[in-house]
Design a protein around this motif. Structure first.
Motif, PDB file in Angstrom:
ATOM      1  N   GLU A  21      47.778  -0.223 -10.704  1.00  0.00           N
ATOM      2  CA  GLU A  21      48.967   0.156  -9.945  1.00  0.00           C
ATOM      3  C   GLU A  21      49.022  -0.627  -8.636  1.00  0.00           C
ATOM      4  OE1 GLU A  21      48.213   4.342  -9.582  1.00  0.00           O
ATOM      5  OE2 GLU A  21      47.272   4.115  -7.615  1.00  0.00           O
ATOM      6  N   LYS A  60      53.277   1.393 -11.445  1.00  0.00           N
ATOM      7  CA  LYS A  60      52.109   1.470 -12.313  1.00  0.00           C
ATOM      8  C   LYS A  60      52.285   0.582 -13.534  1.00  0.00           C
ATOM      9  CE  LYS A  60      50.829   6.108 -10.791  1.00  0.00           C
ATOM     10  NZ  LYS A  60      50.383   7.454 -11.197  1.00  0.00           N
ATOM     11  N   SER A  61      51.161   0.149 -14.072  1.00  0.00           N
ATOM     12  CA  SER A  61      51.187  -0.669 -15.282  1.00  0.00           C
ATOM     13  C   SER A  61      51.804   0.125 -16.423  1.00  0.00           C
ATOM     14  CB  SER A  61      49.761  -1.093 -15.638  1.00  0.00           C
ATOM     15  OG  SER A  61      49.767  -2.086 -16.631  1.00  0.00           O
ATOM     16  N   VAL A  99      55.176   3.688  -5.710  1.00  0.00           N
ATOM     17  CA  VAL A  99      54.021   3.139  -6.416  1.00  0.00           C
ATOM     18  C   VAL A  99      54.482   2.644  -7.783  1.00  0.00           C
ATOM     19  CG1 VAL A  99      51.714   3.618  -7.329  1.00  0.00           C
ATOM     20  CG2 VAL A  99      52.477   4.744  -5.229  1.00  0.00           C
ATOM     21  N   HIS A 126      50.749  -0.330  -4.627  1.00  0.00           N
ATOM     22  CA  HIS A 126      51.361   0.586  -3.676  1.00  0.00           C
ATOM     23  C   HIS A 126      52.387  -0.136  -2.801  1.00  0.00           C
ATOM     24  CE1 HIS A 126      48.635   4.181  -4.197  1.00  0.00           C
ATOM     25  NE2 HIS A 126      48.035   3.256  -4.925  1.00  0.00           N
ATOM     26  N   ALA A 139      54.842   0.899 -16.670  1.00  0.00           N
ATOM     27  CA  ALA A 139      56.007   1.666 -16.217  1.00  0.00           C
ATOM     28  C   ALA A 139      57.288   0.984 -16.679  1.00  0.00           C
ATOM     29  CB  ALA A 139      55.997   1.778 -14.698  1.00  0.00           C
ATOM     30  N   THR A 146      42.240  -0.533  -5.732  1.00  0.00           N
ATOM     31  CA  THR A 146      43.636  -0.284  -5.392  1.00  0.00           C
ATOM     32  C   THR A 146      43.766  -0.122  -3.876  1.00  0.00           C
ATOM     33  OG1 THR A 146      44.042   0.813  -7.513  1.00  0.00           O
ATOM     34  CG2 THR A 146      45.590   1.264  -5.725  1.00  0.00           C
ATOM     35  N   ASP A 162      54.552   5.120   0.184  1.00  0.00           N
ATOM     36  CA  ASP A 162      54.390   5.586  -1.197  1.00  0.00           C
ATOM     37  C   ASP A 162      55.279   6.780  -1.517  1.00  0.00           C
ATOM     38  OD1 ASP A 162      52.512   3.635  -1.386  1.00  0.00           O
ATOM     39  OD2 ASP A 162      50.770   4.951  -1.489  1.00  0.00           O
TER      40      ASP A 162
END
Length: 717
Positions: A386, A354-355, A352, A388, A357, A3, A323
């Motif tokens: 995720e 995220k998967s 951020v 950023h 989400a 990441t 972020d």
């Protein structure tokens, strides 16, 4: 996959003229970074960012593609862009998600028309630029005047701020290295190798003096921007290496210096040094200025016209790329994959993502779940947990989201705007080959329209033909080819139709009387209409000057409807009649037999009578055309435009390129792309958009009318 934070990300759009080697250069960079086991080749259809069947078949990029390289703790996102002038809108769109533009110049041909155009796009978008002279392995690299002439041309067109930060090393064996003018080290390569160079430290004696002079010119230019650097430069005669690196990075970020580098994507020479340069000198997303956005309140003010410019920043706010801000992203590309379905490409503007989400689509007021968050390596999706702020990502199978939409955390409600698109310049009629093809056609084209926002698809209300519009003939031909290969919908492409219009040049009065008796209630409508021309672009205006109740109020709209219907069918050749005012000023009615239908027919008859006397004429669409070509072709192009009834509005010289602005009838520009390529040996480009309608000259109008069928109204007597 690791990441990456925003400070560890570099987003670069690779732009330039067609055949400058952008796709090959990206393939070489990916191989040098060990992202691919072998170097992809455009000629073999194995290049990472040239995966579309149509692009492989034509050997040219037609839409943006994304790839990434992990290099010494930094993630570099590349956006490969088309270089053919008809797809330059894609290159412009690619500048939204990036912080730097790599302008690729063909070492043999130098700066070409689309190179100039994408440079202007980047300038308008305030994007830092660096120039890569590619294909240095070509025997004619540098053109007729050598590399010094090419650098002089860069200075002439884009200013002396275009300064080399490298010097190529070439000899009888060809191009095989570069000298870093910052560190004054030489890097040597094995052509067709892995792209990794060896530092020798010693600069070849044949170019040592040139390198020293070029280093001093670079140091002097960097020092000009800062007082403290100028003091250091005058005191010591140079700038220490570490200070120079920092100052050069700042100068690039602030658009004060445009570095020039040398490489060969085909033989993979100097690519690792280009990766080093991007890592050290290209700005990260967190270093650039905040992203301009519109909030819901600002959009409401602008929509109501209540002084939107009075809102902070002229109706625009700014979102920091970090972020700590609420999650937000903007969609810059949509791709339809036969297996994965719709793939949505986006840039994380802030926060951020995220998967898995769930984000709100601020544009369409819906919720979208981001399952299987990915980064794209050409067509291949690499899943990540995720992303950023500042990173580029992709997700498949969103329900409603399309290109240009802004999404984010619930309640954020902002809008990031895309660059404006040009208008479609050319329209063709398409006809499905079978009933099965007709059923597939609309869904298939709408999927293509999601990918390419310039495509227009509609049905002509006059002829009931399906029409498709695009940037030009090659653009539309590529659409037809994709329909067949990807969606198995075969269509016949017809010659483009010129959307002529009709109008009037004089005033006239007409009497429309409709009387019909067939037992029982009859039909009776009687009206008198006056017609007069309106200014060009004035449309249609209807006026009611009935006094004394000669026509009851409820029947006047029927007269207007009859006139509108007849105007849509045309008078001379079946084209809509526009730019006129119709006034109903008298008439009569029958207490029993009059009705709306009777007065509608009477209105149609009155319209026809007026058209007979009002000096009807044909109007043709006039296109605003901008042509860019090398200076030596200017005379030929001017003569050709005159033969096409064109009116040259002005000429501008940009270095060795001439830009001609003209207004030309659309009928004369239908096959211009092919002829321009022939006249300029493939070095010219053009763009055009609809400008206005004008009266067709008499001799041309006679030819058009000779081949047209005059419409006949069933109510004519």
């Amino acid at each position: 996959m690791k990441t990456y934070q925003g400070s560890e990300i570099r987003n670069v759009a690779v732009v330039g003229h067609a055949q400058s080697g952008k796709t090959s250069l990206i393939s070489a960079l990916l191989h040098a970074a060990k992202m691919t086991p072998t170097q992809g080749r455009v000629s073999e259809g194995s290049a990472v960012t040239a995966y579309d069947d149509e692009e492989i078949a034509r050997g040219t990029t037609m839409s943006n593609a994304v790839a990434f390289a992990e290099w010494q703790g930094v993630k570099i996102n590349f956006v490969d862009t088309p270089g053919f002038h008809m797809f330059s809108h894609e290159a412009r769109a690619a500048l939204l998600p990036v912080e730097a533009a790599c302008v690729v110049v063909n070492a043999q041909h130098g700066i070409e028309p689309v190179t100039e155009r994408v440079w202007r796009y980047a300038e308008e978008a305030n994007i830092p630029r660096f120039v890569v002279i590619n294909q240095m392995d070509h025997p004619k690299a540098g053109g007729g005047g050598g590399l010094s002439a090419l650098i002089d041309d860069l200075h002439e067109r884009w200013g002396r701020n275009c300064v080399p930060v490298q010097m190529p090393i070439s000899d009888a064996q060809g191009f095989h290295g570069v000298v870093d003018l910052v560190t004054m080290e030489a890097f040597h390569y094995t052509p067709n190798g892995d792209g990794r160079g060896k530092i020798t430290g010693e600069i070849p004696a044949s170019i040592a003096q040139q390198a020293k002079e070029a280093h001093e010119a670079l140091v002097e230019l960097v020092a000009e921007g800062k007082d403290e650097l100028m003091e250091e430069y005058f005191a010591e005669g140079t700038i220490p290496e570490q200070h120079l690196i920092t100052a050069l990075h700042e100068a690039i970020r602030e658009d004060r210096i445009f570095p020039v580098l040398f490489a060969s994507g085909g033989t993979n020479v100097a690519t690792d040094h280009l990766l080093d340069f991007i890592k050290v000198y290209a700005p990260s997303p967190t270093e650039r200025t905040p992203v301009p956005v519109k909030t819901a309140a600002m959009q409401a003010v602008a929509a109501n016209g209540n002084g939107g410019d009075a809102v902070a920043g002229g109706g625009v706010s700014f979102r920091k790329v970090e972020d700590g801000e609420p999650a937000a992203l903007v969609v810059f590309k949509t791709m339809s994959d036969p297996f994965a379905g719709r793939i949505t490409f986006f840039k994380v503007v802030s926060g951020v993502v995220k998967s898995d989400a769930t984000l709100e689509n601020y544009t369409r007021r819906g919720q979208e779940r981001f399952a299987h968050l990915s980064v794209m390596q050409g067509r291949k999706a690499v899943e990540v947990a995720e992303l950023h702020a500042g990173d580029l990502g992709a997700v498949a199978k969103l329900r409603e989201t399309l290109t240009g939409d802004t999404l984010g955390a619930k309640g954020g409600d902002i809008q990031v705007e895309l660059a404006p698109l040009p208008e479609a310049a050319m329209t063709y009629a398409i006809e499905p080959k079978s009933r099965a093809d007709e059923d597939k056609l609309a869904p298939a084209i709408h999927k293509l329209m999601e990918e390419d926002l310039l495509i227009r698809f509609f049905r002509d209300p006059q002829t009931n033909e399906f029409l498709i519009a695009g940037a030009g003939q090659p653009h539309i031909e590529s659409i037809v080819s994709r329909l067949k290969k990807r969606y198995h919908a075969e269509v016949t492409l017809k010659a483009p139709k010129v959307p002529y219009r009709e109008s009037i040049r004089g005033k006239a009065e007409g009497h429309g009387r409709h009387k019909k008796q067939s037992g029982g209630h009859g039909q009776f409508g009687d009206c008198k209409v006056r017609m007069e021309p309106m200014p060009r672009g004035g449309g249609f205006v209807f006026a009611n000057e009935i006094f004394g109740g000669s026509i009851p109020r409820q029947f006047v709209p029927a007269v207007e409807k009859g006139i509108v219907e007849s105007a849509a069918r045309g008078y001379l050749a079946g084209y809509p009649v526009v730019d006129f005012k119709a006034t109903v000023y008298d008439g009569s009615y029958h207490d029993v037999d009059s009705n709306e239908m009777s007065f509608k027919v009477a209105g149609r008859l009155a319209f026809r009578k007026c058209m007979e006397q009002a000096k009807p004429c044909l109007l043709e669409p006039i296109m605003k055309v901008e042509i860019e070509a090398p200076d030596e072709f200017a005379g030929t192009l001017m003569g050709d435009l005159n033969s096409r009834r064109g009116r040259v509005q002005g000429m501008e010289s940009k270095g060795r390129t001439t830009v001609i602005n003209a207004e030309v009838p659309m009928a004369e520009m239908l096959t211009y792309g092919t002829l321009l390529t022939s006249m300029t040996q493939g070095k010219g480009s053009y763009r055009m958009e609809m400008h206005h309608y004008d009266v067709v000259p008499q001799l041309v109008a006679e030819k058009i009318l000779a081949n047209a069928k005059r419409p006949v109204d069933e109510d004519e007597e």
